[in-house]
Design an enzyme around this catalytic site. Sequence first.
Site, PDB file in Angstrom:
ATOM      1  N   GLU A 170      28.082  28.605 -37.468  1.00 39.90           N
ATOM      2  CA  GLU A 170      28.162  29.172 -36.105  1.00 39.90           C
ATOM      3  C   GLU A 170      27.811  30.669 -36.137  1.00 39.90           C
ATOM      4  OE1 GLU A 170      31.176  31.635 -34.049  1.00 39.90           O
ATOM      5  OE2 GLU A 170      32.241  29.746 -34.435  1.00 39.90           O
TER       6      GLU A 170
ATOM      7  N   GLU B 200      27.192  37.771 -43.699  1.00 38.85           N
ATOM      8  CA  GLU B 200      27.953  36.994 -42.712  1.00 38.85           C
ATOM      9  C   GLU B 200      29.141  36.282 -43.354  1.00 38.85           C
ATOM     10  OE1 GLU B 200      28.649  37.071 -38.936  1.00 38.85           O
ATOM     11  OE2 GLU B 200      26.961  38.114 -39.842  1.00 38.85           O
TER      12      GLU B 200
END
Length: 963
Positions: free
Chosen positions: A72, A143
């Site tokens: 996501e 990330e």
Amino acid sequence: MAVVTEAGADKGGEIVKPRTDEREYRRIVLKNSLEVLLISDPETDKCAASMNVNVGSFSDPEGLDGLAHFLEHMLFYASEKYPEEDSYSKYITEHGGSTNAYTSSEDTNYHFDINTDSFDEALDRFAQFFIKPLMSADATMREIKAVDSENQKNLLSDSRRLRQLQKHLSREDHPFHKFSTGSMDTLHVRPEAKGVDTRSELLKFYDEHYSANIMHLVVYGKENLHKLQGLVEELFQEIRNTNKAIPRLPGQPCTPDHLQVLVKVVPVRQYHELTVSWPITPTIHHYEEAPSKYLSHLIGHEGEGSLFHALKILGWATGLYAGEAGTMEYSFFKVSIYLTDAGHEHMQDILGLLFRHIKILQHSGVPQWIFDEISAISETSFHYQAKTHPISYATGISSKMRIYPTKHWLVGSSLPSKFNPASVQKVLDELSPSNVRIFWESNKFEGQTDKIEPWYNTPYSLEKITTETIQEWEQSAPDVNLLLPIPNVFIPTDLSLKDVKDKENFPVMLRKTSFSRLWYKPDTKFFRPKAYVKMDFNCPFAVSSPDAVVLSSIFVWLLEDCLNEYAYYARDAGLYYGLSLSDNGFELYLSGFNHKLRILLEAVIQKISTFEVKPDRFSVIKEMDTKAYQNCKFRQPFSQATSYCSLVLQDQTWPWTEELDALSHMEAEDLANFVPMMLSRAFVECYIAGNVEKEEAESMVKHIEDVLFKDPKPICRPLFPSQLLTDRVAELRTSTKYFYHQEGSNPKDENSALVHYIQIHQDEFSMNVKLQLFCLIAKQATFHQLRTVEQLGYITSLSRRNHSGVYGVQFIIQSSAKGPGHIDSRVESLLKDLESKFYNISEEEFKSNVTALTDMKLEKHKNLSEESRFYWGEIKNGTLKFNRIEAEVAALRELKKEELIEFFDEYIKVDAPRKKSLSICVYGSQHLNEMASDKAKVVSPFIEIQDIVGFRNSLPLYRSLRG
């Protein structure tokens, strides 16, 4: 071609929509099997989209906990068509929009909104995530750090700790058992040790699970349905369809080993809570019968005769919630009870009463009138619901589309219509002592547990508990009278709209006396049978010292406490009220259906006028208030930093530690002496809006004056002119940078935080829009540099700050990776980088940003509450600029690029001549050793704040905008 189902306002289509809803709806299915709901709203000034993918953390591969959540995060970065990193977020932010996503157990939901004229390109950028995303190798590690920072932020959250413990105590072969957030450990350290490449697994996961046939898209636009359909077909048909089967779950996650257990849990914060849960057959399959809604209405009721009322009278509980949570395959019915210290000592009696209550319900049958009442309330609520923001509306619907048939996409489970006593009885039968899991949280268990949950390190112990034991508790519990609720008198029956003669665009002052002032705004836009009332009781004695603040706070809590049984029925019927402390006394608000609002208002005013202190309730509320203060130290570090910032700036405010100290000495008698004095001088500022006539509004305020001010021995007298309270804000010195360094108040929290605040000006239209435009242009650059590139922390933001009409800009960063001193230097570096951004801004880019900000400012209020909050803010701050939006837009349209650059040069850039800045540094345990050296670097012309209140008292104050 797409398959189409119509549901227009007049087409008698099959999608059930509210009677008051004039939007048009259409279901289409693209040739790749993507199911889409189109919503056309010609009135909207924001467009939105939400894509729900039917895959979530339950599908994480073995040994890669958090992979769905990590995906996501990664999907936002870039796509083959738009390869520039973060360009999606940049485009949306620069065109007045916002973007977000969430991962749940079975779904991942992506959504955004944007100004209407930029929707087509934004939708194309959005679609590319699901067609050809670029999950670049160099972004992977960054990330993973962002996911890890998000997890670090959550480690001390009690609700997450309990949820993970409940998952931990379940079948290891069931996906419910997993850890869903992910961390550096699960996404990098462990996989690398096993020779697993996280990025290849990520790409494999995307290829395997992201298929058009398990996606549901909602597109909310301004254009007609035909145009929206053409746009969606063009942009989304390239998403590939692998005919992915929807993942099926292996039934209930609990075996008999996980049932009949009593689990003692040590929380982070100070409280006691019982969570009693039973695995049940999911009732979502019978959503129109709503058996769990029926039972949560009865078990969670707070009126007289309810379980909560009995526990409250005994002094054992301060709150009770009941309801179902789960999926299509498994579910839990949960009852949570918030306990007092005395309640903690009577846990067995409380559980005994809960099971006795359930037994009474099992044997007393299922009365239809209760179902009919729930159904009537739900129907009124659905058909007269207020419009909400397109982004939240689209997101709410897209997550329902896989669960409900098309006709109920908007309704979901909100309209119970089929009474079936057998389905209620079935759930009741599952709430048995042989099927129960009891989680008992309390700090009193510290040092008495023998187990640790592995992901959050939550200490707990577990013991088995027999049916016989629970039956003994049931028999020995005190004898209390548990009754069904009475019929609800607050259900509105008059839903007609008043014929308003004067179509006022702005609030008007209807009347002013020495006791009160009334602002009135009839509803000329929303056409719902609802009203909104705000009343600020300006009582100078209420906030004059830490002692006064604490006593006023208990007064407000006790008022709500004694009204609860009565007002609960109003809340159930869609009529809400609340009391809270304000900057200069206390505030009352009422909102919801207007039909019975006056009755509730009179009840509240009556309670204020006849207020008496009951010593037993005083003790309970004092205990609750004490815990609330003690739990301040467990706030997130960024929240601690923002409250220090407010304390520096806002005059007549006190540290919570002083208020806690004052509270510890308070007795019931102190409050009984204080309240008459507090109320002795008052002025009531009133705002009444919505489906209310002028005469009604005036009559409400006259009633308050009659009760409180006009008795032969009045409770309240008017304020002296010198007593009108004003909100004053400290003015920082120009060309000065202040620092405040402080250790985080929770030694177990590793996170540090920085609030870097730049104070700029007092409310003035042209200055306001320069600041707003600066924030719009700098916001995305800040996020990209400090979070995406430097990975300082998950919580990274730039925003405007308003203290009683004094505006500034603030950077907030919370980090487990770096200390506040380092972060502050990175903010300074960013401000340096922004110089070239502002100096080199082209005329075209400047105009584009002005247009985006203009569109954002002209965005219409969606509902009565939103409009009322805006006007009330003007009244409360004393600015009374009801035409603020139009005036600021006019100033914005006049603004020249050179003026914006001059503003940046003058107030914001690193060495700006009129700059006034304050850096609040809060040190987590990981960076505490840096605090002394950071402090040592604060040398002239920088200033270190030693004592916040002393420092504030040495500063000049801005003039008050009030009075």
